[in-house]
Design a protein around this motif. Structure first.
Motif, PDB file in Angstrom:
ATOM      1  N   PHE A  61       0.832  -1.208   0.000  1.00  0.00           N
ATOM      2  CA  PHE A  61       0.000   0.000   0.000  1.00  0.00           C
ATOM      3  C   PHE A  61       0.864   1.254   0.000  1.00  0.00           C
ATOM      4  O   PHE A  61       1.683   1.460   0.904  1.00  0.00           O
ATOM      5  CB  PHE A  61      -0.911  -0.015   1.228  1.00  0.00           C
ATOM      6  CG  PHE A  61      -1.870   1.156   1.293  1.00  0.00           C
ATOM      7  CD1 PHE A  61      -2.774   1.401   0.267  1.00  0.00           C
ATOM      8  CD2 PHE A  61      -1.871   2.009   2.388  1.00  0.00           C
ATOM      9  CE1 PHE A  61      -3.655   2.469   0.329  1.00  0.00           C
ATOM     10  CE2 PHE A  61      -2.756   3.084   2.457  1.00  0.00           C
ATOM     11  CZ  PHE A  61      -3.643   3.304   1.430  1.00  0.00           C
ATOM     12  N   GLU A  62       0.673   2.093  -1.013  1.00  0.00           N
ATOM     13  CA  GLU A  62       1.402   3.358  -1.117  1.00  0.00           C
ATOM     14  C   GLU A  62       0.453   4.502  -0.766  1.00  0.00           C
ATOM     15  O   GLU A  62      -0.720   4.478  -1.145  1.00  0.00           O
ATOM     16  CB  GLU A  62       1.902   3.561  -2.548  1.00  0.00           C
ATOM     17  CG  GLU A  62       2.900   2.496  -3.000  1.00  0.00           C
ATOM     18  CD  GLU A  62       3.085   2.474  -4.515  1.00  0.00           C
ATOM     19  OE1 GLU A  62       4.208   2.156  -4.939  1.00  0.00           O
ATOM     20  OE2 GLU A  62       2.120   2.769  -5.256  1.00  0.00           O
ATOM     21  N   LEU A  63       0.996   5.491  -0.101  1.00  0.00           N
ATOM     22  CA  LEU A  63       0.152   6.603   0.323  1.00  0.00           C
ATOM     23  C   LEU A  63       0.964   7.886   0.296  1.00  0.00           C
ATOM     24  O   LEU A  63       2.120   7.902   0.714  1.00  0.00           O
ATOM     25  CB  LEU A  63      -0.369   6.336   1.742  1.00  0.00           C
ATOM     26  CG  LEU A  63      -1.380   7.318   2.315  1.00  0.00           C
ATOM     27  CD1 LEU A  63      -2.652   7.363   1.479  1.00  0.00           C
ATOM     28  CD2 LEU A  63      -1.717   6.946   3.760  1.00  0.00           C
ATOM     29  N   ALA A  64       0.355   8.947  -0.197  1.00  0.00           N
ATOM     30  CA  ALA A  64       1.001  10.257  -0.214  1.00  0.00           C
ATOM     31  C   ALA A  64       0.176  11.223   0.632  1.00  0.00           C
ATOM     32  O   ALA A  64      -0.887  10.885   1.119  1.00  0.00           O
ATOM     33  CB  ALA A  64       1.120  10.763  -1.650  1.00  0.00           C
ATOM     34  N   GLN A  65       0.676  12.442   0.755  1.00  0.00           N
ATOM     35  CA  GLN A  65       0.033  13.526   1.507  1.00  0.00           C
ATOM     36  C   GLN A  65       0.213  13.306   3.011  1.00  0.00           C
ATOM     37  O   GLN A  65      -0.420  12.440   3.622  1.00  0.00           O
ATOM     38  CB  GLN A  65      -1.466  13.672   1.161  1.00  0.00           C
ATOM     39  CG  GLN A  65      -1.742  14.100  -0.269  1.00  0.00           C
ATOM     40  CD  GLN A  65      -1.411  15.584  -0.541  1.00  0.00           C
ATOM     41  OE1 GLN A  65      -1.341  16.372   0.405  1.00  0.00           O
ATOM     42  NE2 GLN A  65      -1.236  15.928  -1.790  1.00  0.00           N
ATOM     43  N   MET A  67      -0.886  14.662   5.706  1.00  0.00           N
ATOM     44  CA  MET A  67      -2.000  14.672   6.645  1.00  0.00           C
ATOM     45  C   MET A  67      -2.872  13.427   6.481  1.00  0.00           C
ATOM     46  O   MET A  67      -3.501  12.962   7.438  1.00  0.00           O
ATOM     47  CB  MET A  67      -2.823  15.960   6.516  1.00  0.00           C
ATOM     48  CG  MET A  67      -2.034  17.235   6.795  1.00  0.00           C
ATOM     49  SD  MET A  67      -1.045  17.200   8.323  1.00  0.00           S
ATOM     50  CE  MET A  67      -2.339  17.393   9.561  1.00  0.00           C
ATOM     51  N   ALA A  68      -2.897  12.870   5.273  1.00  0.00           N
ATOM     52  CA  ALA A  68      -3.591  11.596   5.067  1.00  0.00           C
ATOM     53  C   ALA A  68      -2.775  10.468   5.704  1.00  0.00           C
ATOM     54  O   ALA A  68      -3.338   9.532   6.292  1.00  0.00           O
ATOM     55  CB  ALA A  68      -3.803  11.342   3.582  1.00  0.00           C
ATOM     56  N   GLU A  71      -3.558  10.467   9.438  1.00  0.00           N
ATOM     57  CA  GLU A  71      -4.825   9.835   9.841  1.00  0.00           C
ATOM     58  C   GLU A  71      -4.737   8.308   9.683  1.00  0.00           C
ATOM     59  O   GLU A  71      -5.289   7.553  10.487  1.00  0.00           O
ATOM     60  CB  GLU A  71      -5.997  10.401   9.019  1.00  0.00           C
ATOM     61  CG  GLU A  71      -6.268  11.894   9.230  1.00  0.00           C
ATOM     62  CD  GLU A  71      -6.918  12.246  10.570  1.00  0.00           C
ATOM     63  OE1 GLU A  71      -7.374  11.336  11.293  1.00  0.00           O
ATOM     64  OE2 GLU A  71      -6.973  13.452  10.901  1.00  0.00           O
ATOM     65  N   TYR A  72      -4.011   7.882   8.640  1.00  0.00           N
ATOM     66  CA  TYR A  72      -3.815   6.443   8.422  1.00  0.00           C
ATOM     67  C   TYR A  72      -3.043   5.825   9.590  1.00  0.00           C
ATOM     68  O   TYR A  72      -3.443   4.791  10.148  1.00  0.00           O
ATOM     69  CB  TYR A  72      -3.071   6.228   7.102  1.00  0.00           C
ATOM     70  CG  TYR A  72      -2.678   4.796   6.828  1.00  0.00           C
ATOM     71  CD1 TYR A  72      -3.640   3.841   6.500  1.00  0.00           C
ATOM     72  CD2 TYR A  72      -1.341   4.392   6.894  1.00  0.00           C
ATOM     73  CE1 TYR A  72      -3.284   2.519   6.246  1.00  0.00           C
ATOM     74  CE2 TYR A  72      -0.976   3.073   6.634  1.00  0.00           C
ATOM     75  CZ  TYR A  72      -1.950   2.143   6.309  1.00  0.00           C
ATOM     76  OH  TYR A  72      -1.588   0.842   6.055  1.00  0.00           O
ATOM     77  N   GLU A  75      -5.141   5.626  12.721  1.00  0.00           N
ATOM     78  CA  GLU A  75      -6.159   4.571  12.715  1.00  0.00           C
ATOM     79  C   GLU A  75      -5.519   3.186  12.830  1.00  0.00           C
ATOM     80  O   GLU A  75      -6.063   2.287  13.471  1.00  0.00           O
ATOM     81  CB  GLU A  75      -7.003   4.658  11.433  1.00  0.00           C
ATOM     82  CG  GLU A  75      -7.871   5.912  11.401  1.00  0.00           C
ATOM     83  CD  GLU A  75      -8.864   5.957  10.241  1.00  0.00           C
ATOM     84  OE1 GLU A  75      -8.756   5.115   9.312  1.00  0.00           O
ATOM     85  OE2 GLU A  75      -9.755   6.820  10.269  1.00  0.00           O
ATOM     86  N   ARG A  76      -4.369   3.010  12.191  1.00  0.00           N
ATOM     87  CA  ARG A  76      -3.732   1.694  12.143  1.00  0.00           C
ATOM     88  C   ARG A  76      -2.921   1.409  13.407  1.00  0.00           C
ATOM     89  O   ARG A  76      -2.824   0.258  13.830  1.00  0.00           O
ATOM     90  CB  ARG A  76      -2.804   1.670  10.921  1.00  0.00           C
ATOM     91  CG  ARG A  76      -2.333   0.325  10.481  1.00  0.00           C
ATOM     92  CD  ARG A  76      -2.305   0.231   8.934  1.00  0.00           C
ATOM     93  NE  ARG A  76      -1.739  -1.006   8.467  1.00  0.00           N
ATOM     94  CZ  ARG A  76      -2.271  -2.209   8.692  1.00  0.00           C
ATOM     95  NH1 ARG A  76      -3.378  -2.321   9.391  1.00  0.00           N
ATOM     96  NH2 ARG A  76      -1.680  -3.284   8.223  1.00  0.00           N
ATOM     97  N   ARG A  94      -6.835  19.186  15.224  1.00  0.00           N
ATOM     98  CA  ARG A  94      -6.826  19.108  13.751  1.00  0.00           C
ATOM     99  C   ARG A  94      -6.928  20.500  13.145  1.00  0.00           C
ATOM    100  O   ARG A  94      -6.318  20.790  12.123  1.00  0.00           O
ATOM    101  CB  ARG A  94      -7.968  18.228  13.266  1.00  0.00           C
ATOM    102  CG  ARG A  94      -7.740  16.723  13.430  1.00  0.00           C
ATOM    103  CD  ARG A  94      -8.898  15.972  12.820  1.00  0.00           C
ATOM    104  NE  ARG A  94      -8.725  14.538  12.784  1.00  0.00           N
ATOM    105  CZ  ARG A  94      -9.524  13.650  13.398  1.00  0.00           C
ATOM    106  NH1 ARG A  94     -10.565  14.076  14.111  1.00  0.00           N
ATOM    107  NH2 ARG A  94      -9.306  12.350  13.287  1.00  0.00           N
TER     108      ARG A  94
END
Lengths: 214, 214
Positions: A61-65, A67-68, A71-72, A75-76, A94
């Motif tokens: 799983f790739e994720l950018a940004q 602030m996202a 949150e990831y 949660e994880r 926030r």
């Protein structure tokens, strides 16, 4: 194992390094040089077609940004937390974090400063005036918000650092780099100083990164 | 009863109007005129010392920053949701939303355009070039991300609109207002068109607001 695509002096990368350290998550740094324009070329664009650091890889799983990514991670890996448990306090931190993420940093990051010089022909003084204008507007808003909402404690909200502090510290590092006068923001400076003495923040500092240039 | 401090043509206010409509939350609009500079004066600064719309009042609790308002509403009124339930999909839509919230809108909002004209002396053509540069960079990143991550469906992620769509629609409204060419982004245009036919989006449209000027 997590992989973090990072550049030592990128303040959004700095944010994510703090988050990962805070949560005790080991990661493999993959260095992306902004001066060399690595972020606008293969192989990095194959991970993040937005062409911006940071990016996080968690297995497939790739994720950018940033602030996202925050949150990831929250949660994880909810503990140790970077958000309070109370719903209004969560909203409040926030909000403070977004003063940095939406009102300050986007105006002053490297692509904007380059554009001002190269496309609009601003000289260094005019470019620094641009920088100082938006950092002052944003930090004034941040300091005024701390007063207005009246939360108390050692950090932005209470006695534990959270996402607001994680965003504040790299922004003040940047402000100092550009020679901004921080005396109008005593509360922010005091909070950041407390944060910087904590290991998760200190280990994320640009100067301690393996890709740092003296 | 919620109170929303809003301006018809503010795209961040437009986002929050969509959120509130989507969740079926009635609210009392309090109109803050940006041309009249209401946002930089009393009484608005007493609600939000940051001097920016939107702001939300929920009983005694005041909150600013549209993306913080979003997370607050999602936690307080989780259904109908604007985030998927799967943790990676939640991260994905937040990432897309942040392309708009952090990489496009902050560069092109009214205070920046005013500054370019009044402080840097840019003429209308140069100001529009600035606008077009960042909207193109951001929308390209958004469109490329949809392809790269390969989620499918009628909206940004699957068959229900979410926070990414809520941010996209006002940004495309703004882009059209400034005469930007949207043909390079067929996927974004199609998604926005589907959204705009839904009542919560339509009822939030700037042209339908009581403070709209013809």
């Amino acid at each position: 194992m997590l992989t973090l695509y990072t550049y030592w002096r990128s303040s959004t990368s700095y944010r994510v390094r703090i988050m990962l350290n805070w949560k005790g998550l080991p990661y493999r740094p993959e260095y992306v040089s902004l001066p060399r324009m690595d972020h606008r070329a293969a192989p990095f664009l194959g991970t993040n077609p937005q062409g911006l650091v940071p990016a996080l890889q968690d297995g497939d799983f790739e994720l950018a940004q940033s602030m996202a990514i925050f949150e990831y991670l929250e949660e994880r890996h909810p503990s140790p937390a970077l958000l309070p448990s109370d719903i209004q306090r969560r909203a409040y931190v926030r909000m403070l974090a977004n003063i940095v993420a939406c009102d300050i940093h986007p105006l002053n990051n490297v692509r904007i400063l380059r554009h001002l010089e190269q496309r609009l022909g601003l000289d260094e003084a005019a470019r620094n005036d641009w920088y100082a204008t938006w950092i002052a507007a944003g930090l004034q808003a941040f300091e005024a918000s701390l007063e207005h909402w009246g939360w108390d404690g050692d950090y932005c909200c209470g006695d534990e650092p959270g996402i607001a502090d994680v965003c504040l510290v790299p922004q003040l590092y940047n402000a100092r780099r550009f020679g901004c006068d921080l005396r109008p923001y005593p509360r922010l400076v005091a909070i950041a100083q407390r944060c910087e003495s904590l290991l998760p923040f200190a280990a994320a500092h640009p100067s301690t990164q393996a890709d740092a240039v003296a």
